[in-house]
Design an enzyme around this catalytic site. Structure first.
Site, PDB file in Angstrom:
ATOM      1  N   GLU A 187       0.814  -1.215   0.000  1.00  0.00           N
ATOM      2  CA  GLU A 187       0.000   0.000   0.000  1.00  0.00           C
ATOM      3  C   GLU A 187       0.851   1.271   0.000  1.00  0.00           C
ATOM      4  O   GLU A 187       0.366   2.357   0.317  1.00  0.00           O
ATOM      5  CB  GLU A 187      -0.938  -0.009   1.209  1.00  0.00           C
ATOM      6  CG  GLU A 187      -1.875  -1.201   1.230  1.00  0.00           C
ATOM      7  CD  GLU A 187      -2.679  -1.274   2.520  1.00  0.00           C
ATOM      8  OE1 GLU A 187      -3.497  -0.375   2.752  1.00  0.00           O
ATOM      9  OE2 GLU A 187      -2.469  -2.229   3.295  1.00  0.00           O
ATOM     10  N   SER A 222      -6.706  -1.412   1.851  1.00  0.00           N
ATOM     11  CA  SER A 222      -6.837  -0.626   0.621  1.00  0.00           C
ATOM     12  C   SER A 222      -7.340  -1.449  -0.559  1.00  0.00           C
ATOM     13  O   SER A 222      -7.088  -1.106  -1.710  1.00  0.00           O
ATOM     14  CB  SER A 222      -5.498   0.040   0.250  1.00  0.00           C
ATOM     15  OG  SER A 222      -5.109   0.955   1.240  1.00  0.00           O
ATOM     16  N   ASP A 250     -16.127  -0.406   8.350  1.00  0.00           N
ATOM     17  CA  ASP A 250     -16.840  -0.665   7.099  1.00  0.00           C
ATOM     18  C   ASP A 250     -17.914  -1.718   7.304  1.00  0.00           C
ATOM     19  O   ASP A 250     -17.682  -2.728   7.985  1.00  0.00           O
ATOM     20  CB  ASP A 250     -15.866  -1.142   6.014  1.00  0.00           C
ATOM     21  CG  ASP A 250     -14.814  -0.091   5.677  1.00  0.00           C
ATOM     22  OD1 ASP A 250     -15.073   1.104   5.927  1.00  0.00           O
ATOM     23  OD2 ASP A 250     -13.738  -0.464   5.169  1.00  0.00           O
ATOM     24  N   ARG A 306     -11.871   3.817  11.014  1.00  0.00           N
ATOM     25  CA  ARG A 306     -13.054   3.728  10.153  1.00  0.00           C
ATOM     26  C   ARG A 306     -13.567   2.300  10.167  1.00  0.00           C
ATOM     27  O   ARG A 306     -12.775   1.347  10.061  1.00  0.00           O
ATOM     28  CB  ARG A 306     -12.683   4.114   8.715  1.00  0.00           C
ATOM     29  CG  ARG A 306     -13.849   4.539   7.855  1.00  0.00           C
ATOM     30  CD  ARG A 306     -13.431   4.707   6.406  1.00  0.00           C
ATOM     31  NE  ARG A 306     -13.206   3.404   5.791  1.00  0.00           N
ATOM     32  CZ  ARG A 306     -12.145   3.090   5.036  1.00  0.00           C
ATOM     33  NH1 ARG A 306     -11.185   3.978   4.833  1.00  0.00           N
ATOM     34  NH2 ARG A 306     -12.037   1.893   4.513  1.00  0.00           N
ATOM     35  N   GLY A 318      -7.276   5.971   4.729  1.00  0.00           N
ATOM     36  CA  GLY A 318      -6.710   6.861   3.728  1.00  0.00           C
ATOM     37  C   GLY A 318      -7.056   8.315   4.003  1.00  0.00           C
ATOM     38  O   GLY A 318      -8.103   8.635   4.565  1.00  0.00           O
ATOM     39  N   GLU A 367     -14.878  -4.790   8.254  1.00  0.00           N
ATOM     40  CA  GLU A 367     -13.539  -4.631   8.814  1.00  0.00           C
ATOM     41  C   GLU A 367     -13.393  -3.255   9.451  1.00  0.00           C
ATOM     42  O   GLU A 367     -14.233  -2.374   9.264  1.00  0.00           O
ATOM     43  CB  GLU A 367     -12.472  -4.812   7.732  1.00  0.00           C
ATOM     44  CG  GLU A 367     -12.554  -3.820   6.586  1.00  0.00           C
ATOM     45  CD  GLU A 367     -11.525  -4.121   5.509  1.00  0.00           C
ATOM     46  OE1 GLU A 367     -10.377  -3.656   5.673  1.00  0.00           O
ATOM     47  OE2 GLU A 367     -11.864  -4.796   4.529  1.00  0.00           O
ATOM     48  N   TYR A 371      -9.391   4.804  -5.327  1.00  0.00           N
ATOM     49  CA  TYR A 371      -8.300   5.752  -5.451  1.00  0.00           C
ATOM     50  C   TYR A 371      -8.118   6.388  -6.825  1.00  0.00           C
ATOM     51  O   TYR A 371      -7.364   7.344  -6.959  1.00  0.00           O
ATOM     52  CB  TYR A 371      -6.978   5.068  -5.056  1.00  0.00           C
ATOM     53  CG  TYR A 371      -6.998   4.557  -3.645  1.00  0.00           C
ATOM     54  CD1 TYR A 371      -7.046   5.437  -2.573  1.00  0.00           C
ATOM     55  CD2 TYR A 371      -7.008   3.193  -3.367  1.00  0.00           C
ATOM     56  CE1 TYR A 371      -7.079   4.980  -1.262  1.00  0.00           C
ATOM     57  CE2 TYR A 371      -7.043   2.726  -2.058  1.00  0.00           C
ATOM     58  CZ  TYR A 371      -7.074   3.622  -1.019  1.00  0.00           C
ATOM     59  OH  TYR A 371      -7.119   3.176   0.268  1.00  0.00           O
ATOM     60  N   ASN A 409     -10.498  -0.178   9.700  1.00  0.00           N
ATOM     61  CA  ASN A 409      -9.238   0.361   9.194  1.00  0.00           C
ATOM     62  C   ASN A 409      -8.690   1.306  10.261  1.00  0.00           C
ATOM     63  O   ASN A 409      -9.311   2.327  10.565  1.00  0.00           O
ATOM     64  CB  ASN A 409      -9.492   1.109   7.878  1.00  0.00           C
ATOM     65  CG  ASN A 409      -8.218   1.474   7.147  1.00  0.00           C
ATOM     66  OD1 ASN A 409      -7.233   1.833   7.765  1.00  0.00           O
ATOM     67  ND2 ASN A 409      -8.255   1.393   5.838  1.00  0.00           N
TER      68      ASN A 409
END
Length: 314
Positions: A24, A154, A261, A259, A280, A274, A220, A276
């Site tokens: 990443e 990611s 999800d 974060r 990002g 999951e 992205y 994070n």
């Protein structure tokens, strides 16, 4: 009510760790540049550090007072950096060693959530993917399924398999990354994410990828992905989602910022995917978008994240 932001000089000299050596790296460099620019614009004495393994134990000796960690994957999200900072008594943004390791390992994450009675998608964890029975996986989970390297973020290495052959290929590709391979049932429904900074839970975002799959390209690169804020849920459902996200975050022992999800299935049931622990921070990223919905600028966001490293911060 949010606490007032600390003054820029109260942070001392800040190392913004970005890049590194994981798969990443490219995303981390982009996130890091955004964080660095915002911190410097806010008056913080911040410096970019693209570390080698040997650099991790020299940060305090190089005169840094704290670390803004924006290294995605290893060593920023698996506990390595957290351990190195702990050995130097150096404050670092985000979750601690054990929580970081728990969250990066998708198999461990889901095992802890199941133990706590939280709703997750059905899955098969392949610790020896080379000897996996594709037929047995299909019989257990059906098709389509998602295949994920269990220790990556990611969306690196993630693929959607629609038949036995694409499943076999996806497992082989995911197995090129370190760690086990997770095969997860595909949930038909909306995809959401909920960010948190300190004690503040941000508004949920609904994600609508133009290709129907929120992969690396959609995250992205593509400008066609839609991010809905407000997310379209009624107030009760939105609050319920934030409460579930907070429980999931706490079960893993996470702190600082992050974060969560989720997917909402056809019956309206939220299913956790999951956490994070170092999300990002690019122009396409979700936490800055949710923070903007609260009226936070990028400068305000990075200062609030960095403020979690100060003793006594909320």
């Amino acid at each position: 009510m949010s606490q007032p932001l600390p003054t820029a000089h109260s942070f001392g000299r800040v190392a913004v760790l970005m890049g590194g050596w994981s798969a990443e790296r490219a995303v981390s460099l982009e996130s890091g540049r955004c964080v660095l620019d915002a911190l410097q614009a806010a008056g913080v004495d911040a410096q970019a550090v693209d570390p080698t393994p040997g650099d991790l134990l020299t940060l305090k000796a190089r005169g840094f007072d704290r670390v803004f960690n924006i290294l995605h994957g290893t060593p920023g999200e698996d506990g390595i950096l957290q351990a190195a900072c702990a050995l130097q008594a150096l404050p670092v943004t985000g979750s601690g060693l054990q929580a970081s390791a728990n969250a990066l390992d998708k198999g461990a994450t889901k095992a802890l959530w199941r133990q706590a009675g939280l709703p997750v998608a059905r899955d098969v964890l392949l610790r020896e993917p080379d000897s996996a029975s594709v037929d047995a996986i299909v019989e257990q989970l059906g098709l389509p399924v998602f295949v994920k390297p269990a220790w990556q973020g990611s969306s690196v290495g993630v693929a959607r398999a629609v038949d036995a052959e694409t499943l076999r290929q996806a497992i082989t590709a995911a197995a090129q990354h370190p760690g086990p391979v997770l095969v997860e049932e595909a949930i038909t429904g909306g995809e959401y994410t909920v960010g948190v900074v300190g004690e503040t839970w941000l508004p949920p975002i609904r994600i609508e990828a133009s290709g129907g799959f929120y992969d690396y390209e959609a995250k992205y690169v593509s400008d066609d992905t839609r991010y809905l804020i407000p997310c379209g849920l009624d107030a009760e459902a939105e609050t319920s989602m934030q409460v579930l996200a907070a429980r999931a975050y706490a079960v893993l022992g996470c702190s600082g910022w992050g974060r969560v999800d989720l997917m909402v299935d056809a019956e309206g049931q939220s299913r956790l995917l999951e956490v994070n622990t170092t999300p990002g921070m690019t122009t396409h990223s979700l936490v800055p978008k949710a923070a903007a919905a609260l009226g936070w600028s990028m400068q305000t966001l990075v200062l609030r994240i960095l403020a979690t490293t100060l003793e006594g911060s909320a």
